[in-house]
Scaffold this motif. Structure first.
Motif, mmCIF file in Angstrom:
data_model
loop_
_atom_site.group_PDB
_atom_site.id
_atom_site.type_symbol
_atom_site.label_atom_id
_atom_site.label_comp_id
_atom_site.label_asym_id
_atom_site.label_seq_id
_atom_site.Cartn_x
_atom_site.Cartn_y
_atom_site.Cartn_z
ATOM 1 N N LEU A 534 0.815 -1.212 0.000
ATOM 2 C CA LEU A 534 0.000 0.000 0.000
ATOM 3 C C LEU A 534 0.849 1.262 0.000
ATOM 4 C CD1 LEU A 534 -2.818 -0.971 2.534
ATOM 5 C CD2 LEU A 534 -3.118 -0.457 0.104
ATOM 6 N N SER A 535 1.935 1.241 0.767
ATOM 7 C CA SER A 535 2.743 2.447 0.941
ATOM 8 C C SER A 535 3.927 2.525 -0.007
ATOM 9 C CB SER A 535 3.261 2.512 2.385
ATOM 10 O OG SER A 535 4.144 1.432 2.654
ATOM 11 N N GLY A 536 4.334 1.386 -0.570
ATOM 12 C CA GLY A 536 5.539 1.366 -1.391
ATOM 13 C C GLY A 536 6.815 1.474 -0.576
ATOM 14 N N ALA A 537 6.707 1.322 0.746
ATOM 15 C CA ALA A 537 7.881 1.436 1.631
ATOM 16 C C ALA A 537 8.644 0.124 1.634
ATOM 17 C CB ALA A 537 7.440 1.798 3.048
ATOM 18 N N SER A 538 9.399 -0.096 0.590
ATOM 19 C CA SER A 538 10.119 -1.357 0.457
ATOM 20 C C SER A 538 11.590 -1.173 0.801
ATOM 21 C CB SER A 538 9.981 -1.880 -0.978
ATOM 22 O OG SER A 538 10.459 -0.911 -1.883
ATOM 23 N N VAL A 539 12.235 -2.288 1.041
ATOM 24 C CA VAL A 539 13.677 -2.280 1.274
ATOM 25 C C VAL A 539 14.387 -2.060 -0.056
ATOM 26 C CG1 VAL A 539 15.635 -3.618 2.117
ATOM 27 C CG2 VAL A 539 13.419 -3.820 3.228
ATOM 28 N N ARG A 540 15.456 -1.275 -0.022
ATOM 29 C CA ARG A 540 16.202 -0.993 -1.250
ATOM 30 C C ARG A 540 17.587 -1.626 -1.184
ATOM 31 N NH1 ARG A 540 15.727 5.314 -2.523
ATOM 32 N NH2 ARG A 540 16.094 5.548 -0.283
ATOM 33 N N PHE A 541 18.051 -2.085 -2.336
ATOM 34 C CA PHE A 541 19.348 -2.742 -2.424
ATOM 35 C C PHE A 541 20.190 -2.083 -3.506
ATOM 36 C CE2 PHE A 541 16.391 -5.879 -0.804
ATOM 37 C CZ PHE A 541 17.094 -6.454 0.243
ATOM 38 N N LEU A 542 21.492 -2.162 -3.327
ATOM 39 C CA LEU A 542 22.413 -1.689 -4.348
ATOM 40 C C LEU A 542 22.491 -2.706 -5.484
ATOM 41 C CD1 LEU A 542 25.358 -0.478 -2.092
ATOM 42 C CD2 LEU A 542 23.708 0.968 -3.276
ATOM 43 N N PRO A 543 22.866 -2.265 -6.671
ATOM 44 C CA PRO A 543 23.122 -3.241 -7.738
ATOM 45 C C PRO A 543 24.194 -4.229 -7.305
ATOM 46 C CG PRO A 543 23.031 -1.017 -8.631
ATOM 47 C CD PRO A 543 23.006 -0.879 -7.138
ATOM 48 N N ARG A 544 24.102 -5.422 -7.836
ATOM 49 C CA ARG A 544 25.010 -6.493 -7.403
ATOM 50 C C ARG A 544 26.471 -6.119 -7.602
ATOM 51 N NH1 ARG A 544 26.130 -10.058 -3.813
ATOM 52 N NH2 ARG A 544 26.846 -12.087 -4.545
ATOM 53 N N TRP A 545 26.783 -5.436 -8.709
ATOM 54 C CA TRP A 545 28.182 -5.120 -8.980
ATOM 55 C C TRP A 545 28.722 -4.115 -7.970
ATOM 56 C CZ3 TRP A 545 29.985 -0.240 -10.091
ATOM 57 C CH2 TRP A 545 29.048 0.729 -10.453
ATOM 58 N N ILE A 546 27.858 -3.239 -7.461
ATOM 59 C CA ILE A 546 28.320 -2.292 -6.440
ATOM 60 C C ILE A 546 28.556 -3.026 -5.122
ATOM 61 C CG2 ILE A 546 27.700 -0.258 -5.094
ATOM 62 C CD1 ILE A 546 26.255 0.856 -7.454
ATOM 63 N N GLU A 547 27.684 -3.981 -4.801
ATOM 64 C CA GLU A 547 27.899 -4.777 -3.585
ATOM 65 C C GLU A 547 29.237 -5.509 -3.648
ATOM 66 O OE1 GLU A 547 23.272 -5.762 -2.332
ATOM 67 O OE2 GLU A 547 24.476 -7.303 -3.288
ATOM 68 N N LEU A 548 29.522 -6.106 -4.794
ATOM 69 C CA LEU A 548 30.802 -6.813 -4.944
ATOM 70 C C LEU A 548 31.975 -5.841 -4.892
ATOM 71 C CD1 LEU A 548 29.862 -9.358 -7.752
ATOM 72 C CD2 LEU A 548 30.133 -9.819 -5.311
ATOM 73 N N THR A 549 31.779 -4.633 -5.411
ATOM 74 C CA THR A 549 32.842 -3.628 -5.353
ATOM 75 C C THR A 549 33.145 -3.253 -3.908
ATOM 76 O OG1 THR A 549 32.209 -2.740 -7.513
ATOM 77 C CG2 THR A 549 33.523 -1.321 -6.087
ATOM 78 N N ILE A 550 32.110 -3.116 -3.092
ATOM 79 C CA ILE A 550 32.318 -2.787 -1.673
ATOM 80 C C ILE A 550 33.126 -3.882 -0.994
ATOM 81 C CG2 ILE A 550 31.130 -2.506 0.542
ATOM 82 C CD1 ILE A 550 28.861 -1.122 -0.976
ATOM 83 N N ILE A 551 32.764 -5.133 -1.273
ATOM 84 C CA ILE A 551 33.500 -6.249 -0.681
ATOM 85 C C ILE A 551 34.946 -6.243 -1.156
ATOM 86 C CG2 ILE A 551 33.633 -8.767 -0.552
ATOM 87 C CD1 ILE A 551 30.573 -8.809 -0.812
ATOM 88 N N ALA A 552 35.148 -5.956 -2.456
ATOM 89 C CA ALA A 552 36.510 -5.906 -2.997
ATOM 90 C C ALA A 552 37.317 -4.795 -2.340
ATOM 91 C CB ALA A 552 36.460 -5.709 -4.509
ATOM 92 N N LEU A 553 36.704 -3.618 -2.168
ATOM 93 C CA LEU A 553 37.408 -2.504 -1.526
ATOM 94 C C LEU A 553 37.769 -2.842 -0.090
ATOM 95 C CD1 LEU A 553 35.378 0.554 -2.881
ATOM 96 C CD2 LEU A 553 37.689 -0.162 -3.525
ATOM 97 N N ALA A 554 36.887 -3.564 0.597
ATOM 98 C CA ALA A 554 37.196 -3.984 1.963
ATOM 99 C C ALA A 554 38.424 -4.886 1.984
ATOM 100 C CB ALA A 554 35.992 -4.691 2.588
ATOM 101 N N GLY A 555 38.487 -5.822 1.023
ATOM 102 C CA GLY A 555 39.643 -6.712 0.961
ATOM 103 C C GLY A 555 40.921 -5.967 0.632
ATOM 104 N N VAL A 556 40.859 -5.033 -0.318
ATOM 105 C CA VAL A 556 42.057 -4.261 -0.685
ATOM 106 C C VAL A 556 42.506 -3.397 0.482
ATOM 107 C CG1 VAL A 556 42.921 -2.449 -2.211
ATOM 108 C CG2 VAL A 556 41.521 -4.292 -3.139
ATOM 109 N N ALA A 557 41.547 -2.764 1.167
ATOM 110 C CA ALA A 557 41.898 -1.925 2.310
ATOM 111 C C ALA A 557 42.569 -2.745 3.404
ATOM 112 C CB ALA A 557 40.637 -1.247 2.862
ATOM 113 N N ALA A 558 42.026 -3.916 3.702
ATOM 114 C CA ALA A 558 42.630 -4.775 4.723
ATOM 115 C C ALA A 558 44.037 -5.195 4.323
ATOM 116 C CB ALA A 558 41.756 -6.006 4.953
ATOM 117 N N THR A 559 44.215 -5.493 3.047
ATOM 118 C CA THR A 559 45.540 -5.901 2.554
ATOM 119 C C THR A 559 46.552 -4.782 2.741
ATOM 120 O OG1 THR A 559 44.523 -7.372 0.929
ATOM 121 C CG2 THR A 559 46.800 -6.710 0.544
ATOM 122 N N LEU A 560 46.192 -3.566 2.338
ATOM 123 C CA LEU A 560 47.115 -2.432 2.458
ATOM 124 C C LEU A 560 47.409 -2.097 3.918
ATOM 125 C CD1 LEU A 560 45.731 -0.108 -0.354
ATOM 126 C CD2 LEU A 560 47.807 -1.493 -0.395
#
Length: 926
Positions: A534-560
């Motif tokens: 009724l309200s359209g108040a749904s959960v929103r998600f990032l595109p899959r490639w952005i989610e994977l990019t965040i995970i990749a950046l976390a790994g690179v940051a931890a490595t450095l």
């Protein structure tokens, strides 16, 4: 910050790629228990503004109070019919019954009554869809020849469901474990067989014309006509009723040819035909048993069903199933769009007020503000049942009132033709009972006492008149009370979407674990889905490639972080990134309903950081062992500890630095060899060199190498040492002292004595590993100052000295304020040693107790050197004669005399290379 470790960088980046590949291939990170926990934690504890359910949604709960007042479940469906009727009368636009009516009640009239009421109301009914529609069950039937045996068994029983199970097993050639289990599951197997028989009918051309009697004959061939009851009859009736019920529900499903299975449950055919819409109520939870999402359309017999809450909204908005479209990314209800993620509709759980208790937060999600009480937007079904009972009692009283009126009219001989048979209200009845009222008023005008009346007929007439007036009063009060309750109910449900379902604590099967609590009623979950639609108040998600990019950046940051920074800074940066990302994540969730991966990036960050730090620790330990092994015998223990803690101080690649170098050589070694023999010579040499090495190390020198009967050491090996010149001079004096002690011990043992000559020079050189690293390498120095120190050590033989140092070393001693009182230095002037094209200032370092260090001797030596450098031959010779008279001959005098003669003999045509430089002593031997 340190130099990055290539091994740590490589391992960290490799792990990052592995994590990304796993995420991409295996599936959504939301399938992980940690990510599911993070999602629940955000809905449960994130500081979101309260977002209650829309007031358009009302719950009518079958709660504990209702079970106490109405009675134990199951109730007679006539009671539920009364509830639906009252809600419809009160103006409810849509009524969603989260109840299964798959089994007919013994009293068939109740089902008919409920169906009749549902036809008048706009009602949504619940269906249950089994977990699988597979033709072959799992377990023993799914292994080996089980599927073939299962098919044969069902085909046999579908042709005669009354067949004895033993005989059917024989005909189907079932053996072993499956045969044993079949005896225990006979009815269950026969139900599957009936489902298969119905499927065969569905495939027939005249499926719509098939009747129950025909189906009964089809599955029970050879049944005697007089046989009206047998064990399988109830099962046959149930399966046929389910078949016809699902057929009647097909207009409310999205078209599909799915056959379903025996676990699918629809309302009985009588009730199903009255449905305006249906939705599935399966609580399809995640692997951990918690409900977080819906499948947007679930395969049911003959079509696909929407989630119950979504189907209720579709009906509420007067949409048909075909008006609801489902794509790979969205679910559309007219102009309303609900995004899907990985093919599922994720639930945006409402936020209860902050004062809501954690155990029953679901009870508070209807509160529109802190002033509202718990249960806002909720109504116990007991109140509606009570209203229906009161209405029924009122109708009975009204009928009694009409019967009394008819009796009074008969006594008074009034016309009965005008009296109504029934009435819906007191006002309606009064309009036709004026003559009866006048009769009652006249009869009771004098307030007669019935007991005092002798005429039995009149006494009875008086009693009826009194009862008529009392009944009228009761009806007036009843109608007033009903009007109040109706008004209150209308205010609660008018034009609203009403959900009827279980919240009673005893109904465990109707509760599911959610972020709102471990026992959230299923009807609440469906109402939340309706609120989202009724309200359209749904959960929103990032595109899959952005989610994977965040995970990749976390790994690179931890490595450095692990590869570049020290452990302390590494931990601080890790915490900063972790808490920073978590804060941004929560802020986006609280303000925009964004569910961004949390556990996966933080888990990747932590995992790769831990692995990286473990690699760094291993490399550190290996480097520590290497440094300790390479330097523990060459430098002081304190310096070894410093190198272990600061491996970057090792100039492995070569670094230009000013250092002080010392060459020490044992004098008398040849004579020692001739006297002692090889083995004793080596032992004595090791003893002497060990003593010199200990003294050098004691003064912070880095012992670089042993050169036969000599040793080379230098200072500022790893970091600049502003005391290096003084330390070198102290070490030289110490070496002379320890060698005197060595000679004293040798004299007592009858061994020959040794002497020591040392050359000290300071200058800019290259410091670092040289050779063929890492297998064969030597941490050493290369430069002119090294050669100069070696030549100064050799010059001691020609100049008759023990320790010589260059002018730069003397400058450093002056800068350190150490030369004035601590060291005895004699200036020899400028000397050109073999292999050096440039003359340098040379000084002799004397032990503190040397008699030659007297002021008179120093003065005479200085006059001779000054005259030599000035080119005054006569003054130089006179100074040396005076020095010889007072202190004896000095080796330097011979070199001055030789140089002066050569200068006198040299003509202007001499080659530049062979030319004698005035004021410079030139040594021609090493």
């Amino acid at each position: 910050m340190t130099r990055p470790s290539l091994l740590t960088l490589g391992i960290g980046l490799l792990l990052t790629l592995i994590v990304l590949a796993t995420e991409a291939v295996v599936g959504s990170h939301r399938d992980s228990p940690w990510e599911r926990w993070a999602i629940d934690a955000r809905f449960s504890h994130a500081p979101r503004a309260p977002r209650p359910l829309r007031p358009e949604i009302v719950h009518v709960d079958i709660d504990d109070g209702a079970l106490k007042s109405v009675g134990r479940w199951p109730w007679d469906r006539a009671v539920l019919a009364d509830v639906v009727e009252e809600l419809h009368r009160a103006g409810a636009r849509t009524i969603a019954l989260d109840l299964l009516f798959s089994e007919p009640q013994e009293n068939g009239e109740s089902d008919e009554r409920l169906a009749e009421v549902l036809r008048d109301a706009s009602a949504i009914l619940a269906v249950r869809i089994g977990d699988t529609g597979a033709e072959t069950p799992g377990g023993a039937w799914g292994r080996g020849s089980g599927p073939e045996e299962w098919d044969r068994l069902l085909d046999i029983l579908a042709q005669d469901v009354r067949m004895d199970i033993e005989r059917a097993l024989d005909k189907a050639e079932v053996s072993g474990e499956r045969r044993t289990r079949a005896h225990a599951d006979a009815l269950w197997i026969k139900e599957h067989a009936l489902h298969r028989a119905i499927g065969q009918i569905e495939n027939a051309n005249n499926a719509d014309e098939f009747t129950f009697e025909q189906f009964l004959d089809h599955v029970t061939p050879g049944r005697p006509g007089h046989l009206r009851s047998f064990p399988e009859l109830r099962l046959i009736r149930y399966r046929w009723d389910q078949h016809t019920a699902w057929r009647s529900l097909r207009p409310h499903l999205r078209a599909d040819d799915h056959r379903g299975g025996i676990d699918d449950a629809a309302p009985t055919t009588v009730i199903a035909r009255s449905a305006d819409a249906v939705g599935y109520v399966n609580e399809l939870a995640d692997a951990d048993g918690r409900k977080r999402s819906f499948i947007p359309k679930l395969a049911a017999p003959g079509g696909r069903a929407l989630p119950f809450g979504v189907a209720a909204v579709a009906k509420h908005l007067e949409l048909t199933p075909r008006d609801v479209t489902v794509t790979e990314t969205d679910l559309h209800l007219a102009d309303r769009r609900l995004p899907l993620h990985h093919g599922r509709l994720w639930i945006n759980w409402p936020t209860a007020p902050a004062d809501a208790p954690s155990q029953h937060r679901w009870m508070h999600i209807g509160r529109q503000g802190e002033d509202n009480t718990a249960g806002e937007g909720r109504l116990s079904i007991a109140a509606v049942v009570s209203l229906a009972e009161q209405r029924r009692a009122h109708a009975g009283n009204l009928q009694t009132f009409l019967e009394l009126s008819r009796a009074i009219a008969g006594y008074a001989q009034l016309s009965l033709d005008d009296l109504p048979e029934t009435a819906t209200s007191l006002e309606e009845a009064r309009g036709q009972l004026e003559e009866v009222r006048d009769e009652v008023d006249f009869t009771l005008m004098d307030d007669p006492d019935p007991d005092s009346l002798a005429d039995d007929g009149f006494r009875r007439h008086v009693e009826l008149s009194q009862l008529w007036r009392q009944t009228e009063s009761v009806l007036e009060q009843g109608e007033h009370h009903l009007a109040e309750i109706e008004s209150e109910l209308r205010n609660r449900v008018d034009d609203r979407l009403v959900f009827i379902g279980w919240t009673a604590t005893g109904a465990v099967a109707d509760f599911v674990a959610t972020p709102l609590g471990a026992t959230t009623p299923g009807v609440v979950v469906h109402a939340i889905a309706a609120d989202m639609a009724l309200s359209g108040a749904s959960v929103r998600f990032l595109p899959r490639w952005i989610e994977l990019t965040i995970i990749a950046l976390a790994g690179v940051a931890a490595t450095l972080i692990a590869a570049v920074f020290s452990p302390l800074w590494s931990v601080l940066l890790l915490l900063l990134i972790g808490f920073g990302f978590g804060g941004v994540n929560l802020a986006l969730f609280a303000r925009g309903d964004w569910l961004i991966p949390l556990a996966s990036p933080l888990g990747t960050l932590s995992l790769i950081w831990v692995v990286g730090m473990a690699v760094e620790a291993a490399l550190y330990q290996r480097e520590r062992i290497r440094i300790t092994r390479q330097f523990r015998a060459r430098v002081s223990p304190q310096l070894v500890d410093y190198l272990v803690e600061n491996p970057g101080a090792l100039s492995v690649g070569g670094q230009k630095r000013e250092v002080t170098i010392v060459f020490a050589d044992l004098a008398g070694f040849t004579r020692l060899t001739e006297t002692l023999g090889s083995e004793e010579t080596v032992r004595t040499l090791n003893h002497a060199l060990g003593a010199l090495t200990d003294e050098l190390v004691r003064h912070d020198a880095y012992v670089n190498k042993f050169l036969g009967d000599g040793v080379m050491a230098f200072w500022s090996a790893f970091t600049p040492d502003d005391q290096q010149a003084a330390k070198a001079c102290r070490a030289a004096i110490g070496c002379q002292r320890v060698l005197r002690e060595f000679n004293e011990e040798a004299a007592r043992e009858g061994r020959p004595s040794l002497g020591v000559r040392l050359g000290i020079a300071t200058g800019a050189v290259i410091v670092g590993d040289c050779g063929a690293p890492p297998a064969l390498n030597d941490y050493t120095v290369i430069g002119d100052a090294v050669n100069l120190a070696a030549r100064l050590e050799s010059a001691n033989k020609q100049l008759g000295t023990n320790v010589l140092l260059d002018g730069r070393t003397r400058e450093l001693l002056s800068a350190q304020d150490a030369a004035d009182g601590e060291f005895n230095l004699l200036r020899f002037g400028r000397v050109s040693v073999v292999g050096q094209s440039r003359a340098v200032e040379v000084y002799q370092l004397l032990p503190g107790e040397s008699e030659a260090s007297t002021a008179e001797s120093r003065a005479e030596l200085d006059r001779a050197v000054d005259a030599f450098e000035a080119g005054d031959a006569d003054a130089c010779r006179n100074a040396w004669r005076e020095h010889e008279k007072a202190f004896g001959p000095h080796p330097l005098a011979r070199f001055h005399e030789l140089t002066l003669r050569e200068l006198a003999e040299q003509d202007g045509n001499a080659d530049e290379e062979d030319a004698i430089e005035p004021g410079v002593v030139r040594l021609r031997e090493k």
